[in-house]
Design an enzyme around this catalytic site. Structure first.
Site, PDB file in Angstrom:
ATOM      1  N   CYS A   4       1.320 -11.894  35.500  1.00 16.70           N
ATOM      2  CA  CYS A   4       2.548 -12.058  34.716  1.00 16.70           C
ATOM      3  C   CYS A   4       3.810 -11.895  35.554  1.00 16.70           C
ATOM      4  O   CYS A   4       4.864 -12.437  35.207  1.00 16.70           O
ATOM      5  CB  CYS A   4       2.575 -11.066  33.563  1.00 16.70           C
ATOM      6  SG  CYS A   4       1.197 -11.252  32.414  1.00 16.70           S
ATOM      7  N   LYS A  11       3.336 -18.037  26.029  1.00 11.60           N
ATOM      8  CA  LYS A  11       3.459 -17.147  24.879  1.00 11.60           C
ATOM      9  C   LYS A  11       4.162 -17.850  23.721  1.00 11.60           C
ATOM     10  O   LYS A  11       3.929 -17.517  22.552  1.00 11.60           O
ATOM     11  CB  LYS A  11       4.218 -15.877  25.266  1.00 11.60           C
ATOM     12  CG  LYS A  11       3.463 -14.949  26.206  1.00 11.60           C
ATOM     13  CD  LYS A  11       2.235 -14.360  25.540  1.00 11.60           C
ATOM     14  CE  LYS A  11       1.504 -13.390  26.452  1.00 11.60           C
ATOM     15  NZ  LYS A  11       0.254 -12.896  25.834  1.00 11.60           N
ATOM     16  N   GLU A  33     -10.827  -4.187  23.859  1.00  9.11           N
ATOM     17  CA  GLU A  33     -11.522  -4.925  24.911  1.00  9.11           C
ATOM     18  C   GLU A  33     -12.537  -4.047  25.633  1.00  9.11           C
ATOM     19  O   GLU A  33     -13.651  -4.493  25.956  1.00  9.11           O
ATOM     20  CB  GLU A  33     -10.495  -5.488  25.907  1.00  9.11           C
ATOM     21  CG  GLU A  33     -10.995  -6.667  26.703  1.00  9.11           C
ATOM     22  CD  GLU A  33      -9.857  -7.446  27.323  1.00  9.11           C
ATOM     23  OE1 GLU A  33      -9.624  -8.602  26.919  1.00  9.11           O
ATOM     24  OE2 GLU A  33      -9.180  -6.914  28.228  1.00  9.11           O
ATOM     25  N   SER A  63     -13.649 -12.249  25.934  1.00 10.87           N
ATOM     26  CA  SER A  63     -13.432 -11.233  24.918  1.00 10.87           C
ATOM     27  C   SER A  63     -12.735 -11.859  23.717  1.00 10.87           C
ATOM     28  O   SER A  63     -11.897 -12.750  23.860  1.00 10.87           O
ATOM     29  CB  SER A  63     -12.567 -10.110  25.488  1.00 10.87           C
ATOM     30  OG  SER A  63     -12.065  -9.282  24.464  1.00 10.87           O
ATOM     31  N   GLU A 105      -4.118 -19.628  13.888  1.00 14.51           N
ATOM     32  CA  GLU A 105      -4.945 -18.445  13.620  1.00 14.51           C
ATOM     33  C   GLU A 105      -4.145 -17.150  13.728  1.00 14.51           C
ATOM     34  O   GLU A 105      -4.634 -16.079  13.351  1.00 14.51           O
ATOM     35  CB  GLU A 105      -6.157 -18.394  14.573  1.00 14.51           C
ATOM     36  CG  GLU A 105      -5.829 -18.255  16.039  1.00 14.51           C
ATOM     37  CD  GLU A 105      -5.730 -19.605  16.759  1.00 14.51           C
ATOM     38  OE1 GLU A 105      -6.010 -19.649  17.960  1.00 14.51           O
ATOM     39  OE2 GLU A 105      -5.346 -20.594  16.099  1.00 14.51           O
ATOM     40  N   GLU A 160       1.399 -19.703  22.197  1.00 10.30           N
ATOM     41  CA  GLU A 160       0.432 -18.794  21.582  1.00 10.30           C
ATOM     42  C   GLU A 160       0.888 -18.352  20.190  1.00 10.30           C
ATOM     43  O   GLU A 160       0.097 -18.340  19.241  1.00 10.30           O
ATOM     44  CB  GLU A 160       0.235 -17.563  22.471  1.00 10.30           C
ATOM     45  CG  GLU A 160      -0.790 -16.579  21.923  1.00 10.30           C
ATOM     46  CD  GLU A 160      -0.908 -15.321  22.770  1.00 10.30           C
ATOM     47  OE1 GLU A 160      -2.037 -14.849  22.977  1.00 10.30           O
ATOM     48  OE2 GLU A 160       0.140 -14.807  23.216  1.00 10.30           O
ATOM     49  N   GLU A 168     -15.508  -3.666  23.414  1.00  9.29           N
ATOM     50  CA  GLU A 168     -16.314  -4.891  23.438  1.00  9.29           C
ATOM     51  C   GLU A 168     -17.128  -4.984  24.727  1.00  9.29           C
ATOM     52  O   GLU A 168     -18.311  -5.362  24.714  1.00  9.29           O
ATOM     53  CB  GLU A 168     -15.400  -6.101  23.283  1.00  9.29           C
ATOM     54  CG  GLU A 168     -16.147  -7.412  23.102  1.00  9.29           C
ATOM     55  CD  GLU A 168     -15.211  -8.586  22.866  1.00  9.29           C
ATOM     56  OE1 GLU A 168     -15.722  -9.710  22.672  1.00  9.29           O
ATOM     57  OE2 GLU A 168     -13.975  -8.394  22.895  1.00  9.29           O
ATOM     58  N   CYS A 185      -6.133 -11.902  27.537  1.00 10.69           N
ATOM     59  CA  CYS A 185      -4.740 -11.631  27.180  1.00 10.69           C
ATOM     60  C   CYS A 185      -3.769 -12.689  27.699  1.00 10.69           C
ATOM     61  O   CYS A 185      -2.588 -12.654  27.373  1.00 10.69           O
ATOM     62  CB  CYS A 185      -4.320 -10.255  27.674  1.00 10.69           C
ATOM     63  SG  CYS A 185      -4.406 -10.058  29.452  1.00 10.69           S
TER      64      CYS A 185
END
Length: 591
Positions: A514, A369, A284, A330, A377, A372, A287, A310
């Site tokens: 979180c 999560k 990151e 990102s 993908e 996710e 980037e 994230c």
């Protein structure tokens, strides 16, 4: 402060003018039961629809009982909370609620942790005198959240969290009368709605109408299969909240005990998501610097600000509600998914096993999560990079199911190589932590100078929206931070309107980041709990020998042996992703 005199159960009190009866009673230690009421003081959110009527009291001079949660105290008001009339009314109301509620408490996901069950016990309900038809709804299971509206009591706390706090708009009350229900529009499945799976609705639900999809039994089966190599990663926010489930004070760091518990359960390798957080920063930050350098050189084709990526609930949020901006965040995967990808390639190769014989389990503070890891993908030939996710609450229950005495556990270290991390990886668990970790690495890479003071305290705090300018040796880098999706919306709207002046923005879906995730032990809106967890993360960061992601020896070795360099072709294949337009369009047609 203006005060008024009132009387509760023949006792005189002075309370602040404008106070409700409920708040007045609480301030003097008098308990008035509630079900639908919710006051998240530090989130500036009050939910008092007066729907359940469990908080009714007598007010002298008034004919009817009044709801304490929404009735303002008046000078000289005399309130009666302990009369037989009040008790009879509350018990009758509770029996009526229970008459339209399933009685499968023994196998219910919220058994022992249900507000309705606790209320029934407190009120001494042993039988239901009101028999009749019960409402039944289709069960709805998404990748992260289960909806069982047979158990909904109509409090609508979830509606307030979803619409007022998070501004997602996935849940609302539909239909009227006996068939009224809280659901997505047109009673579509949650998976087909704009739900982000942030889990804040689950965190405030008083019953099991909304619960997380539980992977516990799947994890137990995986551990019991001798053909599997089962590895586990633990997120930074878990270690500062897990102890609360075992009677420890909020913010108690239980990293070593947590690791010991996982080893006792039979996991083959116990690793740290902080390792993958360091890896995330490598990609990151690279980037960010690529975009920043091109911007400073006059390239008008690139997109700024760069948005951190994230948080899967936040990713889902912009894919649904800001799909026109999906080229701004990102492309770096979250630490969870980077860990899974590296575990089933680099680490599996080191062990000499096939990726399909490796099971990767995550212990996460976040319900999103679970969603996710199910995204297509993040699978290779149908095999997910991360197989199962347990929330902090689920993990605590599993420890208890396994009869592990958490208090007597002797702390142990994480395994290597994917258990070594820097302090930068630790602070991923709190709002502002991701961008601070990125700045520590980006500064040295950009300026080619050693960063001696790594604590960027101007990026820390709990304000909903924060901003700061960091001096990269003469180049000012403007940073924005938001936590809570309602606040993220404000920054995203500025970007859409061309008003944003930031170079980078960190966004976390949940209050506090979180540490306040939808899978954490409940904090009930008490910011002192979140602040204690946050303080613990910064304490662990400060105690680390290595505090910059790029100085982690295991990360350096991973690049030299396997990945090459940040943003390399292999790094792009394994550590980066792309986003989708998931906006929902409803088409109405005539038959």
């Amino acid at each position: 402060m203006d005060t008024i005199s009132i009387k509760i159960d023949n006792k005189n009190f002075q309370v602040e003018k404008g106070t409700t009866i409920l708040d007045a009673a609480k301030s003097v230690g008098i308990n008035i039961p509630t079900l639908c009421y919710m006051h998240l003081h530090d989130l500036n959110t009050t939910h008092n629809p007066t729907g359940c009527r469990m908080c009714v009291v007598e007010v002298v001079g008034r004919k009817n009982l009044v709801p304490a949660c929404a009735t303002e105290c008046m000078p000289g008001m005399e309130i009666k909370n302990q009369t037989i009339r009040v008790l009879n009314s509350r018990k009758t109301i509770l029996e009526l609620i229970l008459s339209d509620h399933p009685t499968d408490c023994l196998i219910c996901a919220k058994n022992g942790d249900c507000d309705l069950q606790s209320m029934a016990q407190q009120m001494g309900i042993r039988e239901i005198h009101y028999k009749g038809e019960q409402s039944h709804y289709i069960k709805d299971t998404s990748p992260a959240i289960k909806r069982d509206m047979d158990k909904c009591i109509g409090c609508r706390r979830c509606v307030t969290m979803c619409n007022d706090v998070q501004t997602v708009g996935a849940l609302s009350a539909i239909n009227r009368g006996f068939m009224s229900v809280v659901a997505p529009a047109f009673q579509m499945n949650l998976e087909d709605s704009v739900c982000t799976y942030c889990g804040q609705c689950v965190a405030v639900c008083p019953t099991a109408a909304l619960t997380e999809v539980d992977h516990t039994n799947l994890v137990i089966r995986a551990l019991a299969d001798p053909t599997n190599t089962v590895i586990v990663q633990t997120a930074p926010a878990v270690r500062v909240a897990l102890g609360e489930e075992f009677g420890y004070e909020p913010g108690t760091i239980v990293t070593g005990k947590m690791t010991a518990a996982l080893k006792d359960m039979g996991f083959d390798y116990v690793f740290d998501t902080d390792f993958a957080a360091d890896l995330t920063i490598m990609e990151e930050a690279a980037e960010l610097l690529d975009r920043l350098t091109r911007h400073l050189n006059g390239d008008t084709t690139l997109k700024l600000p760069l948005l951190t990526s994230c948080c899967p609930a936040w990713v889902n949020f912009f894919e649904h509600q800001f799909p026109d901006m999906k080229d701004i965040p990102s492309t770096a995967r979250s630490p969870q998914q980077m860990f899974g990808a590296i575990a089933k390639t680099y680490f599996a190769d080191k062990l000499g096993i096939k990726s399909e014989n490796m099971v990767v389990v995550s212990i996460m503070p976040c319900l999103a999560k679970k969603y996710e890891c199910s995204r297509d993908e993040f699978k290779t030939n149908g095999n997910p990079d991360v197989d199962f996710v347990l929330s902090t609450r689920e993990f605590a229950r599993l420890i208890k199911q396994a009869s592990i005495d958490f208090d007597s556990l002797i702390p142990v270290e994480f395994d290597h190589p994917m258990g070594e991390s820097s302090g930068a990886g630790v602070i991923f668990g709190t709002t502002g932590g991701v961008i601070e970790a990125a700045v520590r690495t980006a500064y040295e890479t950009f300026t080619k100078q050693k960063l001696h003071k790594v604590d960027f305290k101007q990026l820390r705090g709990m304000e909903w929206i924060r901003e700061s300018t960091i001096d990269f040796n003469g180049t000012p880098i403007k940073i924005g931070i938001a936590h809570g999706l309602g606040n993220a919306r404000k920054l995203l709207q500025e970007i859409r309107e061309g008003k944003s002046q930031y170079h980078a923005i960190e966004i976390m879906a949940c209050p506090g980041g979180c540490i306040g995730g939808g899978g954490q032990p409940l904090h009930h809106g008490d910011s002192n709990i979140l602040l204690a967890r946050q303080k613990a993360l910064y304490s662990e960061d400060k105690a680390k020998v290595i505090r910059k992601s790029h100085e982690n020896p295991s990360i350096q070795k991973l690049y030299s042996e396997f990945l090459g360099s940040p943003m390399s072709e292999k790094a792009h294949q394994l550590l980066h992703t792309h986003y989708f337009d998931r906006s929902t369009h409803v088409k109405i047609t005539k038959d």
